[in-house]
Scaffold this motif. Structure first.
Motif, short mmCIF file in Angstrom:
data_model
loop_
_atom_site.label_atom_id
_atom_site.label_comp_id
_atom_site.label_asym_id
_atom_site.label_seq_id
_atom_site.Cartn_x
_atom_site.Cartn_y
_atom_site.Cartn_z
N VAL A 181 -2.52 -0.61 15.58
CA VAL A 181 -2.27 -1.95 14.74
C VAL A 181 -3.10 -1.82 13.45
O VAL A 181 -2.55 -1.78 12.27
N PRO A 238 -4.42 2.08 6.97
CA PRO A 238 -3.83 1.28 6.08
C PRO A 238 -2.44 1.55 5.78
O PRO A 238 -2.17 2.64 5.56
N ALA A 239 -1.47 0.31 5.82
CA ALA A 239 -0.01 0.62 6.01
C ALA A 239 0.60 1.43 4.73
O ALA A 239 1.42 2.35 4.87
N SER A 240 0.10 1.01 3.67
CA SER A 240 1.08 1.45 2.38
C SER A 240 0.58 2.82 1.71
O SER A 240 1.27 3.18 0.74
N ASN A 259 2.67 6.65 -0.74
CA ASN A 259 2.77 6.85 -2.37
C ASN A 259 2.47 8.43 -2.03
O ASN A 259 3.07 9.08 -3.19
N LYS A 316 5.58 10.10 -1.98
CA LYS A 316 6.77 10.13 -3.09
C LYS A 316 6.35 10.81 -4.08
O LYS A 316 6.76 11.75 -4.75
N ASP A 325 5.64 3.10 10.18
CA ASP A 325 4.60 2.05 9.66
C ASP A 325 4.60 2.47 8.05
O ASP A 325 4.17 1.58 7.44
N ASP A 342 6.91 3.02 5.69
CA ASP A 342 7.86 2.56 4.92
C ASP A 342 7.88 1.15 4.18
O ASP A 342 7.69 0.26 4.95
N VAL A 343 7.68 1.50 2.94
CA VAL A 343 7.20 0.49 1.94
C VAL A 343 8.38 -0.61 1.85
O VAL A 343 8.20 -1.81 1.39
N ASP A 344 9.61 0.00 2.18
CA ASP A 344 10.79 -1.03 1.78
C ASP A 344 11.35 -1.44 3.24
O ASP A 344 12.50 -1.60 3.43
N LEU A 345 10.69 -1.49 4.07
CA LEU A 345 11.18 -1.71 5.63
C LEU A 345 11.86 -3.25 5.50
O LEU A 345 11.30 -4.11 4.93
N ASP A 346 12.70 -3.33 6.49
CA ASP A 346 13.56 -4.56 6.46
C ASP A 346 12.75 -5.68 7.24
O ASP A 346 12.15 -5.25 8.03
N ASP A 347 12.75 -6.86 6.58
CA ASP A 347 12.02 -8.00 7.03
C ASP A 347 12.77 -8.65 8.16
O ASP A 347 13.50 -9.58 7.86
N CYS A 348 12.68 -8.41 9.34
CA CYS A 348 13.30 -8.97 10.44
C CYS A 348 12.54 -9.19 11.65
O CYS A 348 11.51 -8.37 12.06
#
Lengths: 105, 376
Positions: free
Chosen positions: A13, A17-19, A23, A26, A55, A57-63
């Motif tokens: 968890v 750090p996630a994001s 980068n 990219k 973890d 994916d900065v554009d992960l779907d918000d579900c």
């Protein structure tokens, strides 16, 4: 081993750090030839995100809905037996045991 | 605007969660690279709609979006709420997407909230309005939210692609939540549920119920699934059907699952796929019943869908220890835990419970008080 498991869950968890890492990814892809980037077939983007459902994916779907397709056949007697004690029709003493055992944690 | 320090974030992920936590913690945020590389870059219609909703319920909040929609500045205001509000959620995401953050915001508003939400009530992507009624509301009560004034009324139903559903959400205000120890799952004592059908034969519902009951038959006799066939105005604008089921346990836990079947949304039409046949109601009933047993099997005091909200509520509690038990951590719940740490500074202690294959989480709440008290 249980202490090691604790750390693993905490790391899963909070570990990294996630994001940040995405980068870096990219930037490296920018180094590829410009043409390839320019002529990107439609749908490439979505394909990419499908592969990278993780973890980073900065554009992960918000579900929040999480519906697993259960591949188990719940008509199977063994399977039914495995959860029978989770119902009031099952063995009550076993069910209370389930909660007692874990009071310590 | 320059005098605020913004928390800088990237990407479109968890936008609604970020906006919610930003508002609750009064932290202005700056999000860049919102789908910057996508074929259609920038914010989606439902995200813009959610921002409009935030503006509607709060005073002094500032939203700035750049031309392409890939950059967003948000400075939260004070949640005012109020009565007789109306919001069109659009048809790109269902009302469930908006309900989850809105109900939490409402609790910490200045006045009780009552709002009419228009759009899609049931789909396969977001928790349905039925699930909200049967599982989410009881969960809120566990945290000391008064049941008076907490309600969701379904006026009409609507499924994708054109929606047409309407619900009225009422949320009372609280001074603060109540920390809980909630680890007793109890035993499943009854299974309840609802089916619905809009602009199709009501026979679809009976087929779903029959199939679902077939799965539960050998486990529990106390199974009641109610039908809700809508016609005319109340049936929205598109044909569809669906089912939501929930299991109640002896310790007051509610485990829920739901799904709906309808034709694809407009935005998917560009894809090569032809209009797919809708999956037959018998399969839908069986699948969703199996999914419910799957959720019961994995254990925990809430289902996978509600884990995130459960953790959020624990983190918003006064500075007491909360302790909860869940099954396998859902991916969205993990995202919620991370954002809770970033915005509220609350870190959970997460321990597996090997004997039951569940997970026990503990945290000390951030001590959020209803901000409106300051201004009274």
């Amino acid at each position: 081993t249980s202490s090691r498991q604790n750390i693993n869950l905490m790391q899963l968890v909070y570990g990294k750090p996630a994001s940040k890492t995405s980068n870096e990814m990219k930037e490296s892809s920018d180094e590829e030839s410009e043409d390839d980037e320019f002529f990107k077939p439609k749908g490439e983007g979505s394909k990419k995100s499908k592969e990278g459902v993780n973890d980073n994916d900065v554009d992960l779907d918000d579900c929040s809905k999480f519906l697993k397709k259960s591949h188990k056949d719940w008509r199977n007697e063994d399977l039914i037996a495995s959860i029978r004690d989770r119902f009031v029709t099952g063995d009550w003493s076993k069910a209370s045991l389930r909660n007692q055992l874990s009071e310590g944690t | 605007m320059g005098k605020f320090s913004y928390m800088r974030l990237k990407g479109s992920q968890n936008l609604r969660l970020r906006l919610l936590l930003s508002t609750l913690s009064s932290t202005p945020i700056l999000i860049e690279d919102i789908r910057a590389d996508a074929t259609w870059p920038g914010l989606r219609p439902y995200e813009v709609s959610f921002l409009r909703l935030l503006e509607k319920v709060s005073d002094d909040c500032v939203v700035e979006i750049n031309e392409t929609g890939t950059k967003l500045k948000y400075k939260p205001g004070i949640v005012m709420s109020g009565r007789h509000l109306v919001h069109d959620c659009g048809t790109s995401r269902s009302i469930g997407y908006f309900l989850e953050p809105l109900v939490v915001l409402g609790l910490f508003g200045k006045k009780p909230l009552s709002i009419r939400l228009k759009g899609i009530t049931n789909d396969s992507k977001d928790p349905s309005v039925d699930t909200f009624r049967s599982a989410t509301i009881p969960m809120l009560k566990q945290f000391g939210v008064p049941s008076e004034g907490l309600d969701l009324k379904i006026e009409s139903r609507g499924v994708p692609p054109h929606g047409g559903g309407e619900v009225i959400l009422s949320v009372p205000i609280v001074d603060s939540l109540k920390a809980i120890t909630w680890i007793d799952e109890g035993m499943v004592k009854r299974i309840r549920g609802f089916t619905f059908s809009t602009r199709v034969s009501s026979q679809f519902e009976n087929t779903m119920i029959h199939a679902a009951r077939g799965i539960f038959n050998r486990l529990l006799p106390d199974v009641h699934i109610f039908t809700d066939h809508k016609a005319g105005e109340q049936a929205g604008k598109s044909p569809g059907y669906g089912i939501s089921l929930y299991a109640e346990t002896t310790s007051g836990c509610v485990i829920s699952v739901d799904t709906a079947v309808s034709y694809a949304r407009g935005e998917d039409e560009g894809e090569l796929e032809d209009e797919k046949e809708l999956s037959p109601p018998g399969d839908v009933g069986e699948e969703i019943a199996s999914a419910l047993l799957g959720e019961i099997e994995q254990g925990g005091v809430v289902d996978s869908t509600h884990q995130g909200l459960l953790f959020l509520l624990c983190a918003l509690c006064p500075q007491d220890v909360s302790k909860v038990r869940v099954g396998k951590l859902a991916p969205y719940a993990i995202e919620v835990l991370r954002h809770i740490r970033d915005f509220l500074g609350v870190k959970f202690v997460i321990k597996p419970d090997p004997s039951t294959e569940t997970v026990i989480l503990k945290c000390v709440g951030c001590g959020l008080k209803n901000l409106s008290r300051k201004y009274n």
